[in-house]
Design a protein around this motif. Structure first.
Motif, PDB file in Angstrom:
ATOM      1  N   TYR A  20       0.828  -1.200   0.000  1.00 35.03           N
ATOM      2  CA  TYR A  20       0.000   0.000   0.000  1.00 35.03           C
ATOM      3  C   TYR A  20       0.870   1.262   0.000  1.00 35.03           C
ATOM      4  O   TYR A  20       0.570   2.229  -0.695  1.00 35.03           O
ATOM      5  CB  TYR A  20      -0.929  -0.024   1.218  1.00 35.03           C
ATOM      6  CG  TYR A  20      -2.047   0.980   1.161  1.00 35.03           C
ATOM      7  CD1 TYR A  20      -3.054   0.877   0.200  1.00 35.03           C
ATOM      8  CD2 TYR A  20      -2.115   2.024   2.058  1.00 35.03           C
ATOM      9  CE1 TYR A  20      -4.079   1.791   0.140  1.00 35.03           C
ATOM     10  CE2 TYR A  20      -3.136   2.944   2.013  1.00 35.03           C
ATOM     11  CZ  TYR A  20      -4.120   2.822   1.055  1.00 35.03           C
ATOM     12  OH  TYR A  20      -5.137   3.729   0.993  1.00 35.03           O
ATOM     13  N   ARG A  56      -5.139   4.862  10.503  1.00 37.41           N
ATOM     14  CA  ARG A  56      -6.282   4.144   9.896  1.00 37.41           C
ATOM     15  C   ARG A  56      -7.347   5.088   9.352  1.00 37.41           C
ATOM     16  O   ARG A  56      -8.533   4.823   9.421  1.00 37.41           O
ATOM     17  CB  ARG A  56      -6.904   3.190  10.899  1.00 37.41           C
ATOM     18  CG  ARG A  56      -5.967   2.100  11.323  1.00 37.41           C
ATOM     19  CD  ARG A  56      -6.630   1.135  12.229  1.00 37.41           C
ATOM     20  NE  ARG A  56      -5.681   0.109  12.631  1.00 37.41           N
ATOM     21  CZ  ARG A  56      -5.972  -0.873  13.430  1.00 37.41           C
ATOM     22  NH1 ARG A  56      -7.178  -0.973  13.929  1.00 37.41           N
ATOM     23  NH2 ARG A  56      -5.067  -1.760  13.748  1.00 37.41           N
ATOM     24  N   THR A  58      -7.514   5.827   6.226  1.00 34.15           N
ATOM     25  CA  THR A  58      -7.684   5.502   4.818  1.00 34.15           C
ATOM     26  C   THR A  58      -8.676   4.374   4.600  1.00 34.15           C
ATOM     27  O   THR A  58      -8.989   4.050   3.458  1.00 34.15           O
ATOM     28  CB  THR A  58      -6.337   5.072   4.209  1.00 34.15           C
ATOM     29  OG1 THR A  58      -5.847   3.932   4.912  1.00 34.15           O
ATOM     30  CG2 THR A  58      -5.327   6.195   4.289  1.00 34.15           C
ATOM     31  N   ARG A  59      -9.169   3.798   5.647  1.00 35.80           N
ATOM     32  CA  ARG A  59     -10.100   2.674   5.498  1.00 35.80           C
ATOM     33  C   ARG A  59     -11.393   3.122   4.836  1.00 35.80           C
ATOM     34  O   ARG A  59     -12.017   4.095   5.242  1.00 35.80           O
ATOM     35  CB  ARG A  59     -10.413   2.066   6.855  1.00 35.80           C
ATOM     36  CG  ARG A  59      -9.245   1.308   7.401  1.00 35.80           C
ATOM     37  CD  ARG A  59      -9.659   0.510   8.582  1.00 35.80           C
ATOM     38  NE  ARG A  59      -8.568  -0.390   8.916  1.00 35.80           N
ATOM     39  CZ  ARG A  59      -8.745  -1.534   9.511  1.00 35.80           C
ATOM     40  NH1 ARG A  59      -9.940  -1.915   9.867  1.00 35.80           N
ATOM     41  NH2 ARG A  59      -7.714  -2.292   9.781  1.00 35.80           N
ATOM     42  N   GLY A  60     -11.771   2.398   3.790  1.00 32.78           N
ATOM     43  CA  GLY A  60     -13.000   2.709   3.085  1.00 32.78           C
ATOM     44  C   GLY A  60     -12.873   3.862   2.110  1.00 32.78           C
ATOM     45  O   GLY A  60     -13.867   4.314   1.555  1.00 32.78           O
ATOM     46  N   ARG A  61     -11.664   4.330   1.895  1.00 30.75           N
ATOM     47  CA  ARG A  61     -11.447   5.443   0.972  1.00 30.75           C
ATOM     48  C   ARG A  61     -10.541   4.989  -0.155  1.00 30.75           C
ATOM     49  O   ARG A  61      -9.655   4.171   0.039  1.00 30.75           O
ATOM     50  CB  ARG A  61     -10.810   6.622   1.712  1.00 30.75           C
ATOM     51  CG  ARG A  61     -11.742   7.246   2.713  1.00 30.75           C
ATOM     52  CD  ARG A  61     -11.030   8.261   3.582  1.00 30.75           C
ATOM     53  NE  ARG A  61     -11.940   8.902   4.500  1.00 30.75           N
ATOM     54  CZ  ARG A  61     -12.341   8.392   5.649  1.00 30.75           C
ATOM     55  NH1 ARG A  61     -11.924   7.202   6.020  1.00 30.75           N
ATOM     56  NH2 ARG A  61     -13.159   9.056   6.431  1.00 30.75           N
ATOM     57  N   LYS A  62     -10.756   5.543  -1.317  1.00 29.65           N
ATOM     58  CA  LYS A  62      -9.913   5.216  -2.456  1.00 29.65           C
ATOM     59  C   LYS A  62      -8.536   5.847  -2.272  1.00 29.65           C
ATOM     60  O   LYS A  62      -8.419   6.961  -1.750  1.00 29.65           O
ATOM     61  CB  LYS A  62     -10.532   5.727  -3.749  1.00 29.65           C
ATOM     62  CG  LYS A  62     -11.823   5.029  -4.102  1.00 29.65           C
ATOM     63  CD  LYS A  62     -12.363   5.530  -5.413  1.00 29.65           C
ATOM     64  CE  LYS A  62     -13.639   4.795  -5.764  1.00 29.65           C
ATOM     65  NZ  LYS A  62     -14.187   5.235  -7.042  1.00 29.65           N
ATOM     66  N   THR A  63      -7.522   5.126  -2.707  1.00 30.34           N
ATOM     67  CA  THR A  63      -6.149   5.611  -2.582  1.00 30.34           C
ATOM     68  C   THR A  63      -5.973   6.924  -3.321  1.00 30.34           C
ATOM     69  O   THR A  63      -5.269   7.818  -2.851  1.00 30.34           O
ATOM     70  CB  THR A  63      -5.163   4.561  -3.121  1.00 30.34           C
ATOM     71  OG1 THR A  63      -5.426   3.319  -2.473  1.00 30.34           O
ATOM     72  CG2 THR A  63      -3.725   4.957  -2.865  1.00 30.34           C
TER      73      THR A  63
END
Length: 91
Positions: A20, A56, A58-63
């Protein structure tokens, strides 16, 4: 109480996080090159990216969205003049 994680599971977590980070760094460099940002801005954006991953956020979000937010933060903190229209054009 100590949490014991099996070695194979811990290794999978480390590998996924590393992948990631590599993908995030690559996307930051691509977008920053399109915006003509210098290497200092890229490094700072990657530090923001690492902080967001570690917290954390970034969880549930597009890179792509996280990368754009990190570059936006850098442009705001460094007072770069090409903030708004470049972000709209390239995001």
């Amino acid at each position: 109480m100590t949490l014991i994680i099996p070695c194979s599971r811990l290794l999978k977590i480390i590998v996924k996080t590393t992948i990631y980070f590599v993908a995030g760094k690559k996307r930051i460099q691509q977008l920053a090159s399109q915006m003509n940002l210098n290497q200092h801005c890229v490094d700072t954006a990657f530090n923001f990216f690492k902080m967001a991953v570690s917290k954390r956020m970034t969880r549930g979000r597009k890179t792509t969205h996280v990368v754009a937010a990190c570059l936006y933060l850098v442009c705001r903190t460094e007072k770069t003049s090409r903030i708004f229209w470049s972000m709209i054009t390239f995001s």
